[in-house]
Enzyme design. Structure first.
Site, PDB file in Angstrom:
ATOM      1  N   ARG A  56       1.025  -0.750  -0.305  1.00 50.97           N
ATOM      2  CA  ARG A  56      -0.318   0.122   0.425  1.00 50.97           C
ATOM      3  C   ARG A  56       1.017   1.256  -0.009  1.00 50.97           C
ATOM      4  O   ARG A  56       0.060   1.721  -0.694  1.00 50.97           O
ATOM      5  CB  ARG A  56      -0.874  -0.204   1.339  1.00 50.97           C
ATOM      6  CG  ARG A  56      -1.805   0.921   0.970  1.00 50.97           C
ATOM      7  CD  ARG A  56      -3.759   1.002   2.144  1.00 50.97           C
ATOM      8  NE  ARG A  56      -2.248   0.620   3.540  1.00 50.97           N
ATOM      9  CZ  ARG A  56      -2.439   0.105   4.703  1.00 50.97           C
ATOM     10  NH1 ARG A  56      -3.390  -0.884   4.736  1.00 50.97           N
ATOM     11  NH2 ARG A  56      -2.244   0.434   5.277  1.00 50.97           N
ATOM     12  N   TYR A 109     -14.665  21.483  -9.505  1.00 50.22           N
ATOM     13  CA  TYR A 109     -15.253  20.323 -10.720  1.00 50.22           C
ATOM     14  C   TYR A 109     -16.038  19.651 -10.082  1.00 50.22           C
ATOM     15  O   TYR A 109     -15.656  20.089  -8.105  1.00 50.22           O
ATOM     16  CB  TYR A 109     -13.316  19.463 -10.187  1.00 50.22           C
ATOM     17  CG  TYR A 109     -14.440  17.481 -11.044  1.00 50.22           C
ATOM     18  CD1 TYR A 109     -14.101  17.404 -11.959  1.00 50.22           C
ATOM     19  CD2 TYR A 109     -13.863  17.020  -9.602  1.00 50.22           C
ATOM     20  CE1 TYR A 109     -14.366  16.378 -12.120  1.00 50.22           C
ATOM     21  CE2 TYR A 109     -14.407  15.666  -9.894  1.00 50.22           C
ATOM     22  CZ  TYR A 109     -14.744  15.417 -11.539  1.00 50.22           C
ATOM     23  OH  TYR A 109     -13.981  13.667 -11.654  1.00 50.22           O
ATOM     24  N   ASP A 181      -5.753  22.244  -8.199  1.00 46.66           N
ATOM     25  CA  ASP A 181      -6.268  21.117  -9.288  1.00 46.66           C
ATOM     26  C   ASP A 181      -5.725  21.474 -10.662  1.00 46.66           C
ATOM     27  O   ASP A 181      -6.189  22.523 -10.651  1.00 46.66           O
ATOM     28  CB  ASP A 181      -8.181  21.121  -9.357  1.00 46.66           C
ATOM     29  CG  ASP A 181      -8.505  19.894 -10.302  1.00 46.66           C
ATOM     30  OD1 ASP A 181      -7.621  19.569 -11.143  1.00 46.66           O
ATOM     31  OD2 ASP A 181      -9.857  19.559 -10.068  1.00 46.66           O
ATOM     32  N   LYS A 206      -6.774  11.749 -16.917  1.00 41.18           N
ATOM     33  CA  LYS A 206      -7.051  12.222 -17.818  1.00 41.18           C
ATOM     34  C   LYS A 206      -5.750  12.669 -18.743  1.00 41.18           C
ATOM     35  O   LYS A 206      -5.219  11.559 -19.811  1.00 41.18           O
ATOM     36  CB  LYS A 206      -7.737  13.822 -17.961  1.00 41.18           C
ATOM     37  CG  LYS A 206      -8.226  14.041 -16.321  1.00 41.18           C
ATOM     38  CD  LYS A 206      -9.919  13.943 -17.326  1.00 41.18           C
ATOM     39  CE  LYS A 206     -10.678  13.074 -16.246  1.00 41.18           C
ATOM     40  NZ  LYS A 206     -11.220  14.145 -14.440  1.00 41.18           N
TER      41      LYS A 206
HETATM   42  C1  LIG Z   1     -11.812  13.669 -13.850  1.00 37.20           C
HETATM   43  C2  LIG Z   1     -11.446  15.202 -12.863  1.00 37.20           C
HETATM   44  C3  LIG Z   1     -11.402  15.613 -11.638  1.00 37.20           C
HETATM   45  C4  LIG Z   1     -11.214  13.398 -10.910  1.00 37.20           C
HETATM   46  O1  LIG Z   1     -10.318  12.396 -11.530  1.00 37.20           O
HETATM   47  P1  LIG Z   1     -10.987  11.266 -11.458  1.00 37.20           P
HETATM   48  O2  LIG Z   1      -9.443  10.133 -11.866  1.00 37.20           O
HETATM   49  O3  LIG Z   1     -12.479  10.524 -12.537  1.00 37.20           O
HETATM   50  O4  LIG Z   1     -11.318  11.217 -10.388  1.00 37.20           O
HETATM   51  C5  LIG Z   1     -10.691  16.272 -10.334  1.00 37.20           C
HETATM   52  N1  LIG Z   1     -10.688  16.828 -11.238  1.00 37.20           N
HETATM   53  C6  LIG Z   1     -10.862  17.381 -12.825  1.00 37.20           C
HETATM   54  C7  LIG Z   1     -10.561  18.477 -13.479  1.00 37.20           C
HETATM   55  C8  LIG Z   1     -11.310  16.646 -13.549  1.00 37.20           C
HETATM   56  O5  LIG Z   1     -11.765  16.775 -14.542  1.00 37.20           O
END
Ligand SMILES: *Cc1c(COP(=O)(O)O)cnc(C)c1O
Length: 391
Positions: A56, A109, A181, A206
């Site tokens: 982990r 988000y 973020d 992403k």
């Molecule tokens: C998709 C996304 C997230 C979350 O990511 P996951 O891997 O789907 O949990 C966080 N912030 C932004 C801006 C996103 O587009």
């Protein structure tokens, strides 16, 4: 070492691995200690790269991705977790106690907003949302108990920019941590740590992974904040698996060239859409008409492939649905950053509390994939024909 070279060379050591270019995938739960003395000494250095105590807490495969991404994004260290949302949660929970206050940007988000309102809210942490254009005015919202100031630029539906250096300056004066973020810029086009950010939480799902097949988050911090954040990621138990980490590292090796192509195609589509009579506004920070363009130009070195348009407020829902349902090359779905183009209607008014979303036309979010831009434009052209009732 320049950025493109770091992307290729960081996080691997072929000489230590029989000359093999890529690091091996280590599957591990148990990691054996030879002696009690070794067990005790490793435990004390559990978060050091090269020290392994339990699956982990990471493996050499994790170290490879974490070292490479920290170097590329300009952070001190990174930790890979199970999803982008897990990265956001772990970053925030590293700091919060009952009675604390969080300042969060209003275009954040959606699931991060949900986490604040419906999870930490139940544990006595209050969240206040702020106008993305607030800048240094954030100081008026900071309270004695404010711990976190949270930004996300541009917002991933409305593409509102924030003056992060101005916000961070006020936050730091008051002793708050600045969490960002940075999924949209992928750690490439915005060097968060040079602009006052302390902790980045991103969806590697992403652009880092880039192929629409793996969920992953990366938390990266500056040196000061690492010791606080790394144990928080561990205690929540949302670690990532080695096969996924390997795929994320593979994605990282081509990140910059993919992003540059996403950028080029995204701008091409945005400029074409700007000329369409059906479109009221294009929300893309690289366009000079965008209200946040000056900030984007000052703080960012590029734009990824995700942006939105707002249709004029005259189209019936069934015509908009026909436009979207009939797309040949754009899939309709959540997530983005993969090689393929996407299109999706969204309703930003439903996800705001501090400010009012004034546009009445339908917002449509587009991800420019790696297809030929002329084909993507042709597909949009057909879509507008359906929107106008002749498709
Ligand atoms: C998709 C996304 C997230 C979350 O990511 P996951 O891997 O789907 O949990 C966080 N912030 C932004 C801006 C996103 O587009």
């Amino acid at each position: 070492m320049k950025e493109d070279t770091k992307i290729v060379h960081k996080g691997r050591d072929p000489d230590a691995n029989h000359g093999i270019i890529n690091p091996p995938v280590y599957h591990a739960s148990t990691i054996a200690w030879g002696t009690v003395a070794e067990m005790e000494s490793r435990r004390g250095k559990r978060w050091e790269p090269g020290v392994y105590t339990y699956g982990r807490h990471g493996t050499p495969t994790h170290d490879a991705l974490e070292e490479a991404f920290a170097a590329v994004s300009g952070g001190y260290r990174s930790v890979a977790v199970a999803s982008g949302l897990a990265a956001i949660n772990a970053a925030m929970l590293a700091y919060l106690e009952q009675g604390d206050h969080v300042l969060m940007v209003d275009c954040v988000y959606g699931p991060a907003r949900n986490f604040c309102d419906n999870v930490i809210g139940r544990f006595g942490v209050e969240t206040t949302y702020f106008d993305p254009s607030i800048g240094a005015g954030i100081k008026d919202l900071i309270r004695d108990n404010t711990k976190i100031v949270y930004v996300e630029a541009p917002g991933s539906q409305t593409f509102e920019m924030q003056d992060i250096p101005a916000i961070a300056e006020e936050a730091h004066k008051a002793g708050c941590v600045v969490i960002c973020d940075d999924t949209w810029s992928a750690g490439i086009y915005f060097k968060a740590f040079e602009h006052g950010v302390d902790v980045c939480a991103m969806a590697a799902t992403k652009y880092i992974v880039g192929h629409s097949d793996v969920m992953m988050g990366l938390i990266t911090t500056n040196e000061e904040h690492w010791d606080r954040v790394r144990p928080s990621a561990a205690v929540l138990g949302a670690n990532s698996g080695p096969d996924d980490v390997y795929l994320a590292l593979r994605g990282l090796r081509t990140l910059k060239i993919r992003l540059d192509r996403h950028q080029e195609t995204g701008i091409k589509l945005a400029q074409w859409l700007q000329e369409r009579p059906e479109v009221d506004r294009v929300l893309h920070p690289a366009l000079p008409e965008h209200p946040g363009h000056d900030i984007w130009k000052r703080d960012f070195t590029g734009a990824s492939g995700l942006f939105s348009i707002i249709l004029k407020d005259e189209f019936e829902k069934e015509r908009i649905d026909a436009m979207l349902d009939g797309m040949e090359l754009y899939a309709m779905g959540a997530s983005w950053g993969g090689y393929e183009s996407l299109i999706m209607p969204a309703n930003p008014a439903a996800n705001r509390t501090a400010t009012e979303w004034k546009d009445h036309g339908q917002l449509i979010r587009i991800h420019a994939g790696l297809e030929d831009p002329d084909d993507l434009i042709e597909d949009l052209q057909q879509g507008f024909n359906r929107l106008n009732g002749n498709g």
